[in-house]
Write a protein that holds these residues in place. Structure first.
Motif, PDB file in Angstrom:
ATOM      1  N   ASP A 119       2.818   4.652  -0.773  1.00  0.00           N
ATOM      2  CA  ASP A 119       2.590   5.068   0.603  1.00  0.00           C
ATOM      3  C   ASP A 119       1.771   4.016   1.338  1.00  0.00           C
ATOM      4  OD1 ASP A 119       0.509   6.206  -1.321  1.00  0.00           O
ATOM      5  OD2 ASP A 119      -0.544   6.348   0.586  1.00  0.00           O
ATOM      6  N   VAL A 120       1.998   3.920   2.634  1.00  0.00           N
ATOM      7  CA  VAL A 120       1.188   3.081   3.522  1.00  0.00           C
ATOM      8  C   VAL A 120       0.671   4.009   4.614  1.00  0.00           C
ATOM      9  CG1 VAL A 120       1.141   1.105   5.079  1.00  0.00           C
ATOM     10  CG2 VAL A 120       2.579   1.038   3.025  1.00  0.00           C
ATOM     11  N   ARG A 121      -0.579   4.397   4.510  1.00  0.00           N
ATOM     12  CA  ARG A 121      -1.154   5.372   5.437  1.00  0.00           C
ATOM     13  C   ARG A 121      -1.368   4.740   6.812  1.00  0.00           C
ATOM     14  NH1 ARG A 121      -2.273  10.401   2.447  1.00  0.00           N
ATOM     15  NH2 ARG A 121      -1.409   9.833   0.403  1.00  0.00           N
ATOM     16  N   ALA A 122      -1.038   5.484   7.849  1.00  0.00           N
ATOM     17  CA  ALA A 122      -1.114   4.962   9.210  1.00  0.00           C
ATOM     18  C   ALA A 122      -2.247   5.615   9.990  1.00  0.00           C
ATOM     19  CB  ALA A 122       0.206   5.195   9.937  1.00  0.00           C
ATOM     20  N   ASP A 125       5.439  13.100  -0.319  1.00  0.00           N
ATOM     21  CA  ASP A 125       5.086  12.269  -1.468  1.00  0.00           C
ATOM     22  C   ASP A 125       5.271  13.090  -2.739  1.00  0.00           C
ATOM     23  OD1 ASP A 125       4.066  10.642  -3.394  1.00  0.00           O
ATOM     24  OD2 ASP A 125       2.124  10.303  -2.450  1.00  0.00           O
ATOM     25  N   PRO A 126       6.396  12.916  -3.439  1.00  0.00           N
ATOM     26  CA  PRO A 126       6.635  13.713  -4.652  1.00  0.00           C
ATOM     27  C   PRO A 126       5.618  13.443  -5.744  1.00  0.00           C
ATOM     28  CG  PRO A 126       8.246  11.935  -4.456  1.00  0.00           C
ATOM     29  CD  PRO A 126       7.485  11.970  -3.169  1.00  0.00           C
ATOM     30  N   THR A 127       5.013  12.267  -5.734  1.00  0.00           N
ATOM     31  CA  THR A 127       3.990  11.953  -6.736  1.00  0.00           C
ATOM     32  C   THR A 127       2.787  12.866  -6.578  1.00  0.00           C
ATOM     33  OG1 THR A 127       4.681   9.644  -6.720  1.00  0.00           O
ATOM     34  CG2 THR A 127       2.550  10.141  -7.686  1.00  0.00           C
ATOM     35  N   ALA A 128       2.382  13.095  -5.333  1.00  0.00           N
ATOM     36  CA  ALA A 128       1.244  13.981  -5.084  1.00  0.00           C
ATOM     37  C   ALA A 128       1.551  15.388  -5.556  1.00  0.00           C
ATOM     38  CB  ALA A 128       0.899  13.981  -3.598  1.00  0.00           C
ATOM     39  N   GLU A 129       2.797  15.827  -5.351  1.00  0.00           N
ATOM     40  CA  GLU A 129       3.175  17.172  -5.779  1.00  0.00           C
ATOM     41  C   GLU A 129       3.109  17.304  -7.289  1.00  0.00           C
ATOM     42  OE1 GLU A 129       7.344  18.454  -5.851  1.00  0.00           O
ATOM     43  OE2 GLU A 129       6.732  20.130  -4.599  1.00  0.00           O
ATOM     44  N   SER A 130       3.597  16.278  -8.011  1.00  0.00           N
ATOM     45  CA  SER A 130       3.580  16.358  -9.474  1.00  0.00           C
ATOM     46  C   SER A 130       2.161  16.372 -10.004  1.00  0.00           C
ATOM     47  CB  SER A 130       4.359  15.180 -10.074  1.00  0.00           C
ATOM     48  OG  SER A 130       3.743  13.953  -9.756  1.00  0.00           O
ATOM     49  N   ASP A 131       1.273  15.624  -9.345  1.00  0.00           N
ATOM     50  CA  ASP A 131      -0.126  15.641  -9.764  1.00  0.00           C
ATOM     51  C   ASP A 131      -0.741  17.012  -9.535  1.00  0.00           C
ATOM     52  OD1 ASP A 131       0.086  13.013 -10.454  1.00  0.00           O
ATOM     53  OD2 ASP A 131      -0.803  12.244  -8.597  1.00  0.00           O
ATOM     54  N   TYR A 145       3.916   5.172   6.473  1.00  0.00           N
ATOM     55  CA  TYR A 145       5.143   4.462   6.129  1.00  0.00           C
ATOM     56  C   TYR A 145       5.226   4.356   4.602  1.00  0.00           C
ATOM     57  CZ  TYR A 145       4.490   2.927  10.997  1.00  0.00           C
ATOM     58  OH  TYR A 145       4.287   2.882  12.352  1.00  0.00           O
ATOM     59  N   GLY A 146       6.113   3.489   4.135  1.00  0.00           N
ATOM     60  CA  GLY A 146       6.241   3.245   2.710  1.00  0.00           C
ATOM     61  C   GLY A 146       6.431   1.773   2.426  1.00  0.00           C
ATOM     62  N   CYS A 147       6.283   1.409   1.167  1.00  0.00           N
ATOM     63  CA  CYS A 147       6.511   0.028   0.740  1.00  0.00           C
ATOM     64  C   CYS A 147       7.118   0.070  -0.657  1.00  0.00           C
ATOM     65  CB  CYS A 147       5.207  -0.765   0.727  1.00  0.00           C
ATOM     66  SG  CYS A 147       5.413  -2.510   0.252  1.00  0.00           S
ATOM     67  N   LEU A 148       8.249  -0.592  -0.815  1.00  0.00           N
ATOM     68  CA  LEU A 148       8.934  -0.670  -2.104  1.00  0.00           C
ATOM     69  C   LEU A 148       8.679  -2.047  -2.700  1.00  0.00           C
ATOM     70  CD1 LEU A 148      10.899   0.592  -4.161  1.00  0.00           C
ATOM     71  CD2 LEU A 148      12.783  -0.325  -2.786  1.00  0.00           C
ATOM     72  N   LEU A 149       8.225  -2.079  -3.963  1.00  0.00           N
ATOM     73  CA  LEU A 149       7.842  -3.331  -4.610  1.00  0.00           C
ATOM     74  C   LEU A 149       8.570  -3.528  -5.930  1.00  0.00           C
ATOM     75  CD1 LEU A 149       3.928  -3.377  -4.364  1.00  0.00           C
ATOM     76  CD2 LEU A 149       5.516  -4.724  -3.005  1.00  0.00           C
ATOM     77  N   GLN A 175      10.250   3.248   6.168  1.00  0.00           N
ATOM     78  CA  GLN A 175       9.703   4.310   7.013  1.00  0.00           C
ATOM     79  C   GLN A 175       9.008   5.381   6.192  1.00  0.00           C
ATOM     80  OE1 GLN A 175       9.782   4.101  10.433  1.00  0.00           O
ATOM     81  NE2 GLN A 175       8.364   5.830  10.385  1.00  0.00           N
ATOM     82  N   GLN A 176       9.390   5.507   4.920  1.00  0.00           N
ATOM     83  CA  GLN A 176       8.787   6.522   4.065  1.00  0.00           C
ATOM     84  C   GLN A 176       8.707   6.012   2.634  1.00  0.00           C
ATOM     85  OE1 GLN A 176      11.369   9.910   4.329  1.00  0.00           O
ATOM     86  NE2 GLN A 176      13.100   8.883   3.379  1.00  0.00           N
ATOM     87  N   LYS A 177       7.956   6.730   1.814  1.00  0.00           N
ATOM     88  CA  LYS A 177       7.781   6.319   0.426  1.00  0.00           C
ATOM     89  C   LYS A 177       9.020   6.586  -0.414  1.00  0.00           C
ATOM     90  CE  LYS A 177       4.943   7.113  -3.692  1.00  0.00           C
ATOM     91  NZ  LYS A 177       3.786   7.813  -4.279  1.00  0.00           N
ATOM     92  N   GLN A 178       9.718   7.670  -0.139  1.00  0.00           N
ATOM     93  CA  GLN A 178      10.887   8.022  -0.930  1.00  0.00           C
ATOM     94  C   GLN A 178      11.940   6.918  -0.849  1.00  0.00           C
ATOM     95  OE1 GLN A 178      11.276  12.217   0.695  1.00  0.00           O
ATOM     96  NE2 GLN A 178      11.802  12.603  -1.451  1.00  0.00           N
TER      97      GLN A 178
END
Length: 351
Positions: free
Chosen positions: A137-140, A152-158, A183-187, A202-205
């Protein structure tokens, strides 16, 4: 007794000669001449001259990012320190207008500049044979009209891991924590926490086309043996493209609510079976290899320490520029530490 002025007053270059400072160390081994090749930094056809050249301005901005200094005003203020602007290669302090113009122009070539630094990392043989891919995630800023609320599915799993210990009100708060504004960033990462391909989203997914494009960018740098991703990368065409390139993709199998789930743990088991009868991978090998995926999370953490996690600008274009400047700084630090005999995985310059 009258005061006298020394006849052989040392220059700043002579004063810095025996000093070991962060600005000097950070830029000592970087070749930033590629910036002058970009048309956006070419001489003005109307004859207007630039007060400062792109490489010096890039150095100044990267130095400021290394000090958690962001934004045109803050950077301009920091670079009015003579000890700093001289070490960054300026002949005089850059003005607010010069820095603002650099940010505006750099936005047009941010990804290209990042790719040029990736080439310099690859030339130093810092990559390994395992690539990892993940998004973050890239917080705005709350007033950024271009940003959106994202899941953010990662936050849900946590959150799910602890849901038995929470009461109703706390569970409601956790649901809200599964969303963020930004926004999001794919690396794609490899080696000592090195981002070697990236996309601002535009999003993390993750969507399929972006995943495939960034994977192609990474393979253009160097072809690994393994490409590791989490369950979000259980994408058939992504796996098939990698297998066609001779790369083993390892991502957990997601049955996607099918009525007839496959008896596999990793999608690659099925894809190899469909592609060839001559290759067989033990599940134990896949499990051991997949454990190395967490390196990408450390890369994301290191990149956030370089500014990826703290964009203090608004608007998609400005945030994207900020993200790629942070990634450039991460590579610059790795190159510097490597050349100075330090661990390139460290998140700060060893001086």
């Amino acid at each position: 007794m009258s005061a006298t002025t020394p006849q052989n007053h040392p220059s700043f270059e002579e004063l810095f000669k025996d000093l070991d400072t962060v600005p000097l160390a950070l830029f000592e081994h970087l070749d930033l001449s590629f910036l002058e090749e970009f048309p956006v930094f070419a001489p003005d056809p109307w004859g207007r001259t630039r007060e400062h050249e792109a490489p010096e301005l890039f150095k100044g901005v990267l130095y400021c990012f290394s000090r958690d200094i962001y934004g045109v005003k803050a950077v301009a203020r920091e670079l009015h320190d003579e000890l700093i602007w001289r070490q960054c290669g300026f002949e005089s302090a850059p003005s607010y207008q010069s820095i603002h113009r650099f940010f505006t122009d750099f936005a047009l070539v941010a990804e290209d500049a990042f790719n040029k630094l990736v080439e310099q990392v690859a030339d130093r043989d810092l990559l390994d044979n395992t690539f990892r891919i993940d998004s973050t995630d890239v917080r705005a800023h709350p007033d950024d009209d271009d940003a959106t609320w994202n899941y953010d599915p990662t936050a849900e799993s946590d959150d799910t891991e602890n849901e038995d210990d929470e009461d109703g009100d706390e569970e409601s708060d956790e649901d809200e924590d599964s969303y963020y504004y930004g926004y999001g960033c794919l690396l794609v990462s490899t080696g000592p926490k090195l981002p070697i391909a990236a996309a601002f989203t535009q999003q993390k997914q993750v969507d399929e086309e972006t995943a495939k494009r960034i994977t192609r960018d990474a393979l253009a740098v160097e072809k690994p043996i393994w490409m590791l991703g989490d369950g979000a990368f259980d994408i058939l065409e992504w796996h098939d493209d990698l297998v066609d390139e001779g790369v083993v993709s390892v991502a957990p199998y997601n049955p996607r609510n099918t009525n007839d789930p496959l008896d596999i743990e990793y999608r690659i088991e099925d894809r190899i079976e469909n592609h060839t009868d001559n290759i067989h991978l033990k599940q134990s090998v896949l499990e051991e290899t997949y454990k190395r995926r967490t390196q990408v999370e450390r890369t994301i953490g290191a990149s956030k320490d370089c500014g990826l996690g703290t964009p203090r600008v608004r608007g998609r274009v400005h945030v994207k520029t900020h993200v790629f400047l942070a990634l450039c700084l991460r590579l610059a630090i790795a190159i510097t530490n490597y050349e100075r005999g330090a661990n390139p995985g460290k998140i700060s310059v060893e001086v």
